[in-house]
Write a protein that holds these residues in place. Structure first.
Motif, PDB file in Angstrom:
ATOM      1  N   ALA A 157       6.798  14.052   0.215  1.00 53.28           N
ATOM      2  CA  ALA A 157       8.137  13.560  -0.114  1.00 53.28           C
ATOM      3  C   ALA A 157       8.546  12.408   0.806  1.00 53.28           C
ATOM      4  CB  ALA A 157       9.154  14.691  -0.026  1.00 53.28           C
ATOM      5  N   GLU A 158       8.213  12.515   2.076  1.00 56.43           N
ATOM      6  CA  GLU A 158       8.568  11.485   3.052  1.00 56.43           C
ATOM      7  C   GLU A 158       7.944  10.139   2.707  1.00 56.43           C
ATOM      8  OE1 GLU A 158      10.200   9.645   6.383  1.00 56.43           O
ATOM      9  OE2 GLU A 158      10.681  11.624   5.608  1.00 56.43           O
ATOM     10  N   PHE A 159       6.709  10.156   2.236  1.00 58.27           N
ATOM     11  CA  PHE A 159       5.987   8.901   2.005  1.00 58.27           C
ATOM     12  C   PHE A 159       5.919   8.484   0.537  1.00 58.27           C
ATOM     13  CE2 PHE A 159       4.660  10.059   6.233  1.00 58.27           C
ATOM     14  CZ  PHE A 159       4.761   8.834   6.884  1.00 58.27           C
ATOM     15  N   ALA A 160       6.596   9.199  -0.342  1.00 54.48           N
ATOM     16  CA  ALA A 160       6.543   8.894  -1.776  1.00 54.48           C
ATOM     17  C   ALA A 160       7.018   7.476  -2.102  1.00 54.48           C
ATOM     18  CB  ALA A 160       7.359   9.913  -2.557  1.00 54.48           C
ATOM     19  N   ALA A 171       1.083  29.150   4.418  1.00 53.10           N
ATOM     20  CA  ALA A 171       2.421  28.857   3.901  1.00 53.10           C
ATOM     21  C   ALA A 171       3.050  27.683   4.644  1.00 53.10           C
ATOM     22  CB  ALA A 171       3.306  30.094   4.002  1.00 53.10           C
ATOM     23  N   GLU A 172       2.918  27.666   5.961  1.00 54.99           N
ATOM     24  CA  GLU A 172       3.448  26.546   6.750  1.00 54.99           C
ATOM     25  C   GLU A 172       2.706  25.258   6.401  1.00 54.99           C
ATOM     26  OE1 GLU A 172       4.180  25.153  11.366  1.00 54.99           O
ATOM     27  OE2 GLU A 172       3.532  27.204  10.981  1.00 54.99           O
ATOM     28  N   CYS A 173       1.422  25.362   6.162  1.00 52.69           N
ATOM     29  CA  CYS A 173       0.620  24.193   5.780  1.00 52.69           C
ATOM     30  C   CYS A 173       1.108  23.620   4.452  1.00 52.69           C
ATOM     31  CB  CYS A 173      -0.856  24.583   5.695  1.00 52.69           C
ATOM     32  SG  CYS A 173      -1.933  23.231   5.191  1.00 52.69           S
ATOM     33  N   GLU A 174       1.314  24.475   3.464  1.00 50.66           N
ATOM     34  CA  GLU A 174       1.786  24.014   2.154  1.00 50.66           C
ATOM     35  C   GLU A 174       3.174  23.389   2.259  1.00 50.66           C
ATOM     36  OE1 GLU A 174       1.354  27.350  -0.482  1.00 50.66           O
ATOM     37  OE2 GLU A 174      -0.816  27.395  -0.153  1.00 50.66           O
ATOM     38  N   SER A 175       4.034  23.971   3.066  1.00 50.94           N
ATOM     39  CA  SER A 175       5.368  23.421   3.283  1.00 50.94           C
ATOM     40  C   SER A 175       5.282  22.041   3.934  1.00 50.94           C
ATOM     41  CB  SER A 175       6.176  24.373   4.153  1.00 50.94           C
ATOM     42  OG  SER A 175       7.432  23.830   4.456  1.00 50.94           O
ATOM     43  N   PHE A 176       4.398  21.909   4.920  1.00 47.85           N
ATOM     44  CA  PHE A 176       4.220  20.630   5.600  1.00 47.85           C
ATOM     45  C   PHE A 176       3.697  19.570   4.621  1.00 47.85           C
ATOM     46  CE2 PHE A 176       1.747  17.525   7.963  1.00 47.85           C
ATOM     47  CZ  PHE A 176       2.669  17.120   8.917  1.00 47.85           C
ATOM     48  N   LEU A 177       2.763  19.934   3.762  1.00 45.74           N
ATOM     49  CA  LEU A 177       2.218  18.982   2.787  1.00 45.74           C
ATOM     50  C   LEU A 177       3.299  18.515   1.812  1.00 45.74           C
ATOM     51  CD1 LEU A 177      -1.297  20.494   2.054  1.00 45.74           C
ATOM     52  CD2 LEU A 177      -0.762  18.439   3.386  1.00 45.74           C
ATOM     53  N   ARG A 178       4.169  19.412   1.381  1.00 41.01           N
ATOM     54  CA  ARG A 178       5.282  19.009   0.505  1.00 41.01           C
ATOM     55  C   ARG A 178       6.223  18.052   1.241  1.00 41.01           C
ATOM     56  NH1 ARG A 178       4.873  24.390  -0.948  1.00 41.01           N
ATOM     57  NH2 ARG A 178       6.589  24.988   0.434  1.00 41.01           N
ATOM     58  N   LEU A 179       6.510  18.361   2.489  1.00 35.23           N
ATOM     59  CA  LEU A 179       7.398  17.519   3.298  1.00 35.23           C
ATOM     60  C   LEU A 179       6.825  16.110   3.475  1.00 35.23           C
ATOM     61  CD1 LEU A 179       9.816  17.209   5.371  1.00 35.23           C
ATOM     62  CD2 LEU A 179       8.116  17.821   7.093  1.00 35.23           C
ATOM     63  N   ILE A 180       5.568  16.017   3.852  1.00 37.01           N
ATOM     64  CA  ILE A 180       4.985  14.707   4.121  1.00 37.01           C
ATOM     65  C   ILE A 180       4.808  13.899   2.828  1.00 37.01           C
ATOM     66  CG2 ILE A 180       2.528  15.343   4.115  1.00 37.01           C
ATOM     67  CD1 ILE A 180       2.267  13.580   6.663  1.00 37.01           C
ATOM     68  N   PHE A 231       3.988  10.331  12.241  1.00 37.71           N
ATOM     69  CA  PHE A 231       4.885  11.274  11.576  1.00 37.71           C
ATOM     70  C   PHE A 231       4.314  12.686  11.645  1.00 37.71           C
ATOM     71  CE2 PHE A 231       6.215  13.761   7.922  1.00 37.71           C
ATOM     72  CZ  PHE A 231       7.581  13.610   7.928  1.00 37.71           C
ATOM     73  N   ALA A 232       3.048  12.832  11.310  1.00 35.44           N
ATOM     74  CA  ALA A 232       2.411  14.152  11.285  1.00 35.44           C
ATOM     75  C   ALA A 232       2.411  14.795  12.669  1.00 35.44           C
ATOM     76  CB  ALA A 232       0.993  14.041  10.747  1.00 35.44           C
ATOM     77  N   LEU A 233       2.046  14.032  13.680  1.00 39.46           N
ATOM     78  CA  LEU A 233       2.019  14.583  15.031  1.00 39.46           C
ATOM     79  C   LEU A 233       3.405  14.973  15.517  1.00 39.46           C
ATOM     80  CD1 LEU A 233      -0.646  12.260  16.683  1.00 39.46           C
ATOM     81  CD2 LEU A 233      -0.925  14.657  15.999  1.00 39.46           C
ATOM     82  N   LEU A 268       0.822  -1.198   0.000  1.00 33.03           N
ATOM     83  CA  LEU A 268       0.000   0.000   0.000  1.00 33.03           C
ATOM     84  C   LEU A 268       0.861   1.254   0.000  1.00 33.03           C
ATOM     85  CD1 LEU A 268      -2.604  -1.022   2.720  1.00 33.03           C
ATOM     86  CD2 LEU A 268      -2.921  -1.047   0.254  1.00 33.03           C
ATOM     87  N   SER A 269       0.417   2.257  -0.734  1.00 37.99           N
ATOM     88  CA  SER A 269       1.103   3.542  -0.720  1.00 37.99           C
ATOM     89  C   SER A 269       0.140   4.606  -0.212  1.00 37.99           C
ATOM     90  CB  SER A 269       1.590   3.917  -2.124  1.00 37.99           C
ATOM     91  OG  SER A 269       0.486   4.115  -2.987  1.00 37.99           O
ATOM     92  N   VAL A 270       0.688   5.663   0.332  1.00 32.49           N
ATOM     93  CA  VAL A 270      -0.115   6.804   0.774  1.00 32.49           C
ATOM     94  C   VAL A 270       0.353   8.025  -0.004  1.00 32.49           C
ATOM     95  CG1 VAL A 270      -0.713   5.927   3.052  1.00 32.49           C
ATOM     96  CG2 VAL A 270       1.404   7.161   2.763  1.00 32.49           C
ATOM     97  N   SER A 271      -0.605   8.828  -0.435  1.00 35.93           N
ATOM     98  CA  SER A 271      -0.286  10.013  -1.231  1.00 35.93           C
ATOM     99  C   SER A 271      -1.478  10.958  -1.206  1.00 35.93           C
ATOM    100  CB  SER A 271       0.053   9.611  -2.673  1.00 35.93           C
ATOM    101  OG  SER A 271      -1.059   8.969  -3.267  1.00 35.93           O
ATOM    102  N   GLU A 272      -1.402  11.989  -2.021  1.00 41.84           N
ATOM    103  CA  GLU A 272      -2.477  12.972  -2.141  1.00 41.84           C
ATOM    104  C   GLU A 272      -2.855  13.556  -0.778  1.00 41.84           C
ATOM    105  OE1 GLU A 272      -5.750  11.425  -4.454  1.00 41.84           O
ATOM    106  OE2 GLU A 272      -4.381  10.443  -5.838  1.00 41.84           O
TER     107      GLU A 272
END
Length: 81
Positions: A54-57, A43-52, A74-76, A16-20
């Motif tokens: 990439a982490e789970f790609a 802005a912090e939200c968008e940065s966090f979404l890019r980070l997560i 991870f998110a918490l 299983l993969s996680v994305s989107e």
């Protein structure tokens, strides 16, 4: 600002993969279907979404519960920094 984090879990040949990943502002968090995290602004939200994202790609999971728990942890952890 409180955001409700959600994502898509999809089957693949290697597991299983996680994305989107998505984050929606909320005043009523729902930790059963996702995870609620505090982020400073959009802005912090968008940065966090890019980070997560990439982490789970490249990560794969054997079951949906493992995927959910791993993403939630991870998110918490990241949001508390």
């Amino acid at each position: 600002m409180m955001y409700q984090l959600g994502w898509t879990t999809l089957p693949g040949l290697r597991g299983l993969s996680v994305s989107e990943f998505r984050a929606i502002p909320t005043s009523t968090p729902d930790n059963e279907k996702g995870v609620a995290i505090n982020l400073g602004d959009q802005a912090e939200c968008e940065s966090f979404l890019r980070l997560i994202e990439a982490e789970f790609a490249t990560k794969r999971f054997t079951n949906a519960a493992d995927a959910f728990d791993t993403v939630k942890a991870f998110a918490l952890e990241r949001a508390s920094r």
